[in-house]
Design an enzyme around this catalytic site. Sequence first.
Site, mmCIF file in Angstrom:
data_model
loop_
_atom_site.group_PDB
_atom_site.id
_atom_site.type_symbol
_atom_site.label_atom_id
_atom_site.label_comp_id
_atom_site.label_asym_id
_atom_site.label_seq_id
_atom_site.Cartn_x
_atom_site.Cartn_y
_atom_site.Cartn_z
ATOM 1 C CE LYS A 165 -4.523 0.770 0.325
ATOM 2 N NZ LYS A 165 -5.638 -0.119 -0.047
HETATM 3 P P1 NAD Z 1 -13.141 7.500 -2.190
HETATM 4 O O1 NAD Z 1 -12.125 8.566 -2.055
HETATM 5 O O2 NAD Z 1 -13.713 7.215 -3.542
HETATM 6 O O3 NAD Z 1 -14.359 7.768 -1.191
HETATM 7 C C1 NAD Z 1 -14.158 8.015 0.170
HETATM 8 C C2 NAD Z 1 -15.503 8.407 0.764
HETATM 9 O O4 NAD Z 1 -15.346 8.560 2.185
HETATM 10 C C3 NAD Z 1 -16.023 9.750 0.249
HETATM 11 O O5 NAD Z 1 -17.405 9.650 0.029
HETATM 12 C C4 NAD Z 1 -15.749 10.689 1.414
HETATM 13 O O6 NAD Z 1 -16.657 11.777 1.467
HETATM 14 C C5 NAD Z 1 -15.978 9.757 2.583
HETATM 15 N N1 NAD Z 1 -15.409 10.270 3.821
HETATM 16 C C6 NAD Z 1 -14.189 10.830 4.010
HETATM 17 N N2 NAD Z 1 -14.060 11.223 5.281
HETATM 18 C C7 NAD Z 1 -15.210 10.913 5.906
HETATM 19 C C8 NAD Z 1 -15.689 11.073 7.235
HETATM 20 N N3 NAD Z 1 -14.922 11.613 8.171
HETATM 21 N N4 NAD Z 1 -16.936 10.619 7.529
HETATM 22 C C9 NAD Z 1 -17.705 10.050 6.587
HETATM 23 N N5 NAD Z 1 -17.304 9.874 5.318
HETATM 24 C C10 NAD Z 1 -16.076 10.298 4.975
HETATM 25 O O7 NAD Z 1 -12.460 6.185 -1.581
HETATM 26 P P2 NAD Z 1 -12.838 4.663 -1.858
HETATM 27 O O8 NAD Z 1 -11.918 4.159 -2.908
HETATM 28 O O9 NAD Z 1 -14.301 4.514 -2.019
HETATM 29 O O10 NAD Z 1 -12.351 3.976 -0.504
HETATM 30 C C11 NAD Z 1 -13.187 3.915 0.658
HETATM 31 C C12 NAD Z 1 -12.704 2.789 1.564
HETATM 32 O O11 NAD Z 1 -12.727 1.565 0.841
HETATM 33 C C13 NAD Z 1 -11.262 2.935 2.062
HETATM 34 O O12 NAD Z 1 -11.170 2.347 3.345
HETATM 35 C C14 NAD Z 1 -10.476 2.103 1.061
HETATM 36 O O13 NAD Z 1 -9.230 1.677 1.587
HETATM 37 C C15 NAD Z 1 -11.440 0.977 0.870
HETATM 38 N N6 NAD Z 1 -11.224 0.182 -0.351
HETATM 39 C C16 NAD Z 1 -11.229 0.770 -1.575
HETATM 40 C C17 NAD Z 1 -11.058 -0.005 -2.701
HETATM 41 C C18 NAD Z 1 -11.109 0.556 -4.098
HETATM 42 O O14 NAD Z 1 -11.088 -0.238 -5.047
HETATM 43 N N7 NAD Z 1 -11.242 1.847 -4.304
HETATM 44 C C19 NAD Z 1 -10.855 -1.404 -2.583
HETATM 45 C C20 NAD Z 1 -10.882 -1.965 -1.305
HETATM 46 C C21 NAD Z 1 -11.077 -1.172 -0.202
#
Ligand code: NAD
Length: 419
Positions: A103
Amino acid sequence: MRNVYGTVIRQFDRAADRMGLDPSIRKILSVPMNEVVINFPVKMDDGRIEMFAGYRVQHNDALGPFKGGLRFHPAVEINEVRALATWMTWKSAIVDIPFGGAKGGIQCDPSLYSESEMQRITRRFAFSLGANIGPEYDIPAPDVNTNAQTMAWILDTYLSTLPPGDRHRALHVVTGKPVEAGGSIGRDKATGQGVVYCIERWAQDRSFDLSNATYFVQGFGNVGSWTARLLKPYGSKLVAVEDHTGAIANPAGIDPDELSVHVAQHGGVAGFSGTEAIDHEAFLRTQADIFVPAALENQLTAETTPWLDVKVKVIAEGANGPTDLDGDAILDEKGIDLLPDILCNAGGVVVSYFEWLQNKRSEFWDLDEVDGKLRRRIMGGYDRVRAAADEFDVDWRTAAYIVALARLERLYKRRGIFP
Ligand code: NAD
């Protein structure tokens, strides 16, 4: 700020104790193999130079090349990156794909920079990483605040550093690329799709009718919005959503597709028509069957987990590490099922693997092929975790760890340790 890496180590110790993991292999897996920290300068639009801290932690590559996302966020620091890298190793092992775990990220708040500044920050970081990434060595992908565009910039920067004759062989240096730049169809929705397949399998197991279900989602970015949208065709009803702009609710239902349009236009869920603004505690007290945390770490803790309503039946962890150890214990007491992150959100890395394979073979799969193969991987992972939970009589997070650790243990025992 809680030390999320401490959580990972305690989760690991609990599973290793329970399964009786070989002590030598335990030592190897309890620390990351490599940690790269790069402080690099970038010229801002007004000519100033700013310094940024970028990270890449490579936890383990016994099963295959290091693999994992890049996060751009002010909270990025070495311990968070270690935790996220370690979870990636377990994730690939659970869904049986030939990748290790890594990561990375940059400590920055992307909302403070113009698009051209973000492009220079990204490209300079990719350049500085140099040979620490590579298509057969370490393959980044999107995570919080990074997306297909970010991957396209990294790809272009990386390819520019290669001799011309090698460039077409290196398309798989990143995954989650735009489809036009070698990305896979279905990668954008893959993590959300995996979360939904996991929920579907859980509902089958519990004879739970999804067509009458209600759900609420924290985070409406890539993972949260796709999960919300893909659950809609099952007939389930979205009743509350929270993101960095606030929380909204409507017990009569929120249309996730319309909400996506609103978020694209306004940058967040706040102010979506027909919904009421609620505070964080009221959001976590939402009366619904399914909760999908899909934002950041440490959301379900000793303080907040007791707020969950008696109606909540399952937590489907779209985010990495949304529940800490106290949260886990309270979920257990409350009898709430858990679909742990390292199983539930593995859809992203699975389709990243498909993208990587397509690039290596110069192939292009259609959506049915991608979705069908993803479904089998997630369902297979689910069944292995359920079997381990039964065999060892443990909670599902510990069971997921046991599946991953047992796979790595078998491999290390075969290969041995050099010299
Ligand atoms: P993203 O940047 O697309 O979205 C993040 C979301 O979290 C946004 O809607 C943002 O407004 C919200 N957020 C941020 N701070 C916040 C808070 N304090 N309270 C409430 N909401 C808040 O990111 P993503 O890619 O959707 O990733 C989200 C989670 O999923 C992370 O933990 C990431 O590690 C995990 N993840 C992502 C992927 C991927 O393929 N993108 C894969 C596995 C896991």
